[in-house]
Design a protein around this motif. Structure first.
Motif, short mmCIF file in Angstrom:
data_model
loop_
_atom_site.label_atom_id
_atom_site.label_comp_id
_atom_site.label_asym_id
_atom_site.label_seq_id
_atom_site.Cartn_x
_atom_site.Cartn_y
_atom_site.Cartn_z
N ARG A 122 0.84 -1.21 0.00
CA ARG A 122 0.00 0.00 0.00
C ARG A 122 0.87 1.25 0.00
O ARG A 122 0.54 2.25 -0.66
N ALA A 123 1.97 1.20 0.71
CA ALA A 123 2.89 2.34 0.71
C ALA A 123 3.41 2.63 -0.69
O ALA A 123 3.45 3.79 -1.14
N LYS A 124 3.79 1.57 -1.40
CA LYS A 124 4.29 1.74 -2.77
C LYS A 124 3.21 2.34 -3.67
O LYS A 124 3.49 3.18 -4.53
N GLU A 125 1.96 1.93 -3.48
CA GLU A 125 0.85 2.48 -4.27
C GLU A 125 0.71 3.98 -4.05
O GLU A 125 0.27 4.71 -4.96
N LEU A 126 1.09 4.45 -2.88
CA LEU A 126 0.98 5.88 -2.56
C LEU A 126 2.23 6.66 -2.96
O LEU A 126 2.29 7.87 -2.74
N GLY A 127 3.21 5.98 -3.53
CA GLY A 127 4.46 6.65 -3.91
C GLY A 127 5.49 6.65 -2.81
O GLY A 127 6.55 7.28 -2.95
N ALA A 128 5.22 5.94 -1.71
CA ALA A 128 6.16 5.85 -0.59
C ALA A 128 7.12 4.70 -0.87
O ALA A 128 7.00 3.61 -0.29
N ASN A 129 8.08 4.95 -1.73
CA ASN A 129 8.95 3.88 -2.25
C ASN A 129 10.15 3.58 -1.37
O ASN A 129 10.88 2.63 -1.62
N ASP A 130 10.38 4.41 -0.34
CA ASP A 130 11.50 4.17 0.58
C ASP A 130 11.00 3.70 1.93
O ASP A 130 11.58 4.02 2.97
N THR A 131 9.92 2.94 1.92
CA THR A 131 9.29 2.45 3.15
C THR A 131 9.22 0.94 3.13
O THR A 131 8.86 0.33 2.12
N SER A 132 9.54 0.33 4.26
CA SER A 132 9.42 -1.11 4.43
C SER A 132 8.83 -1.40 5.80
O SER A 132 9.34 -0.91 6.82
N PHE A 133 7.72 -2.15 5.82
CA PHE A 133 7.07 -2.51 7.08
C PHE A 133 7.35 -3.99 7.39
O PHE A 133 7.22 -4.85 6.52
N MET A 134 7.67 -4.25 8.64
CA MET A 134 7.86 -5.62 9.10
C MET A 134 6.85 -6.02 10.17
O MET A 134 6.76 -7.18 10.54
N ASN A 135 6.10 -5.05 10.66
CA ASN A 135 5.09 -5.31 11.68
C ASN A 135 4.07 -4.18 11.69
O ASN A 135 4.31 -3.13 11.06
N HIS A 163 10.97 -2.21 17.12
CA HIS A 163 12.13 -2.11 16.23
C HIS A 163 12.43 -3.41 15.49
O HIS A 163 12.38 -4.50 16.04
N HIS A 164 12.74 -3.24 14.21
CA HIS A 164 13.26 -4.28 13.33
C HIS A 164 14.16 -3.55 12.34
O HIS A 164 13.80 -2.48 11.84
N ASP A 165 15.31 -4.13 12.06
CA ASP A 165 16.27 -3.43 11.18
C ASP A 165 15.71 -3.15 9.79
O ASP A 165 16.14 -2.19 9.13
N ASP A 166 14.76 -3.95 9.34
CA ASP A 166 14.18 -3.76 8.00
C ASP A 166 12.84 -3.03 8.04
O ASP A 166 12.09 -3.05 7.07
N HIS A 167 12.55 -2.39 9.16
CA HIS A 167 11.30 -1.63 9.32
C HIS A 167 11.68 -0.15 9.33
O HIS A 167 12.28 0.36 10.28
N TYR A 168 11.34 0.56 8.26
CA TYR A 168 11.79 1.95 8.14
C TYR A 168 10.89 2.73 7.18
O TYR A 168 10.11 2.16 6.41
N THR A 169 11.03 4.03 7.23
CA THR A 169 10.36 4.93 6.30
C THR A 169 11.20 6.18 6.16
O THR A 169 12.34 6.25 6.65
N THR A 170 10.65 7.20 5.51
CA THR A 170 11.26 8.53 5.46
C THR A 170 10.20 9.54 5.88
O THR A 170 9.00 9.24 5.88
N ALA A 171 10.64 10.73 6.22
CA ALA A 171 9.68 11.78 6.58
C ALA A 171 8.74 12.05 5.41
O ALA A 171 7.52 12.23 5.60
N TYR A 172 9.28 12.05 4.20
CA TYR A 172 8.45 12.30 3.01
C TYR A 172 7.42 11.19 2.82
O TYR A 172 6.23 11.46 2.60
N ASP A 173 7.86 9.94 2.91
CA ASP A 173 6.93 8.81 2.74
C ASP A 173 5.85 8.82 3.81
O ASP A 173 4.67 8.56 3.55
N LEU A 174 6.25 9.11 5.03
CA LEU A 174 5.29 9.12 6.13
C LEU A 174 4.25 10.23 5.92
O LEU A 174 3.07 10.06 6.26
N ALA A 175 4.67 11.33 5.32
CA ALA A 175 3.72 12.40 5.00
C ALA A 175 2.73 11.94 3.93
O ALA A 175 1.53 12.24 4.02
N LEU A 176 3.20 11.20 2.93
CA LEU A 176 2.30 10.68 1.90
C LEU A 176 1.27 9.73 2.49
O LEU A 176 0.08 9.77 2.14
#
Length: 370
Positions: free
Chosen positions: A139-152, A157-170
């Motif tokens: 769903r994040a990718k559909e919104l253009g949030a291409n630098d986001t990865s959800f693991m839960n 915390h999980h090392d592969d769970h991250y986003t950016t301020a821009y993606d989080l705004a989208l």
């Protein structure tokens, strides 16, 4: 059918420089990354390291809530999966096999930041936490949030769970389109009627609601790895802004200042009113030769005072159209740019219905001409 694009010399706004928001001092943003975005157009008014991948703690739950609202009736009773009981961190103290309305789980998720609520929602929507996390990333990718990865679904915390301020705004921008989401995150206190008395009262942890003029949400987050993270929003007049700061010990003051500065520098500027006539479509074989084209939705842009003289407005509509035309029929679209940045579009629709000429109509016209 031949199409034309008319560049209207209704130029009202000039784009800001590519390094958006330089007018807002960087001293306003004390965190590692920050952004201010307007919700209707997605225009970025300020950014600092906004494309840097970072952990986001419980601001993760914005996406969890969005997917729940999109996929499950809010009045449905959800049977709490055993895996949701006893999740570490913030909790609304769900019990295995307890039956709770989805709407109450959502309030527990966003007001009390319940990690157990996030897990119960994830399993209800997707069958497992792992599958739900995949849906979140998709769903994040559909919104253009291409630098986001959800693991839960909760943000532990999980090392592969991250986003950016821009993606989080989208993601937040999309969530705020949902009336239920907007209602939940702006609620200060809630009683979950489907729960036992001991665990039915939820108070909102977000101080933005009480300290910022027009404050209406959205979500706090904290882990040792992410630091303090805050997604804040406020609405003043016709403009709603999202302010985000990540890894910021002064999170509430940062977002408060960013919102105040942004509302002071930028104002909502109406480019077109809903129903405004901005073009004429020529008709072939119609009882009238043309029909007015109306803007189907109001277009408002966040602008600085000095930007009001150079907006680029492009109308895309066929040069000629065939009758009949129905009232409200889509005729084309209008696009509004700040220099080369597309900020808003609206359909153009027919002001009235125009019938097609019958053989009798054509004969009468011919006789009148003779």
């Amino acid at each position: 059918m031949k199409k034309i694009s008319w560049l209207l010399i209704v130029i009202m706004i000039l784009s800001i420089t590519p390094s958006y928001g330089n007018e807002i001092p960087y001293t306003s943003a004390n965190g590692q990354a920050a952004i201010v975005m307007e919700t209707e157009t997605g225009r970025v008014l300020f950014e600092k390291n906004s494309r840097e991948r970072m952990p986001m703690a419980s601001t993760t739950k914005i996406m969890t809530a969005l997917l729940a609202i999109e996929n499950v009736d809010s009045e449905k009773f959800v049977k709490v999966a055993p895996e949701a009981q006893g999740i570490e961190g913030s909790s609304i103290y769900l019990r295995a096999n307890e039956r709770v309305k989805m709407v109450d789980l959502l309030y527990g998720l966003m007001l009390r930041s319940g990690n157990d609520s996030a897990t119960a929602i994830a399993i209800e929507v997707a069958g497992s936490v792992e599958k739900f996390a995949e849906l979140m990333t998709l769903r994040a990718k559909e919104l253009g949030a291409n630098d986001t990865s959800f693991m839960n679904p909760h943000g532990l915390h999980h090392d592969d769970h991250y986003t950016t301020a821009y993606d989080l705004a989208l993601i937040t921008k999309e969530a705020l389109k949902k009336p239920l989401f907007k209602k939940i995150v702006s609620t200060k206190f809630y009683v979950a009627e489907s729960r036992d008395a001991e665990f039915k009262y939820f108070s909102n942890k977000n101080k933005i609601l009480n300290t910022v003029e027009g404050g209406d949400g959205v979500k706090t987050g904290f882990t040792k790895k992410s630091g303090r993270c805050l997604v804040a929003s406020a609405t003043r007049g016709d403009m709603q802004l999202i302010a985000i700061t990540l890894n910021d010990g002064d999170w509430f003051n940062t977002t408060h200042k960013l919102l105040d500065d942004s509302f002071e520098l930028f104002m909502p500027h109406t480019v077109f009113e809903k129903g405004e006539v901005i073009g004429v479509a020529k008709l072939n074989e119609g009882k009238r030769d043309e029909v007015n084209a109306l803007v189907d939705s109001k277009i408002v842009l966040p602008v600085r005072e000095e930007e009001k003289d150079r907006i680029q407005t492009v109308i895309d509509m066929p040069e000629n159209m065939e009758a009949p035309i129905l009232k409200g029929q889509k005729l084309g679209k209008v696009s509004v740019y700040l220099e080369d940045q597309l900020l808003a579009t609206s359909d153009l629709i027919a002001e009235e219905g125009i019938e097609r000429l019958t053989m009798k109509d054509k004969l009468l016209r011919f006789l009148r001409i003779q």
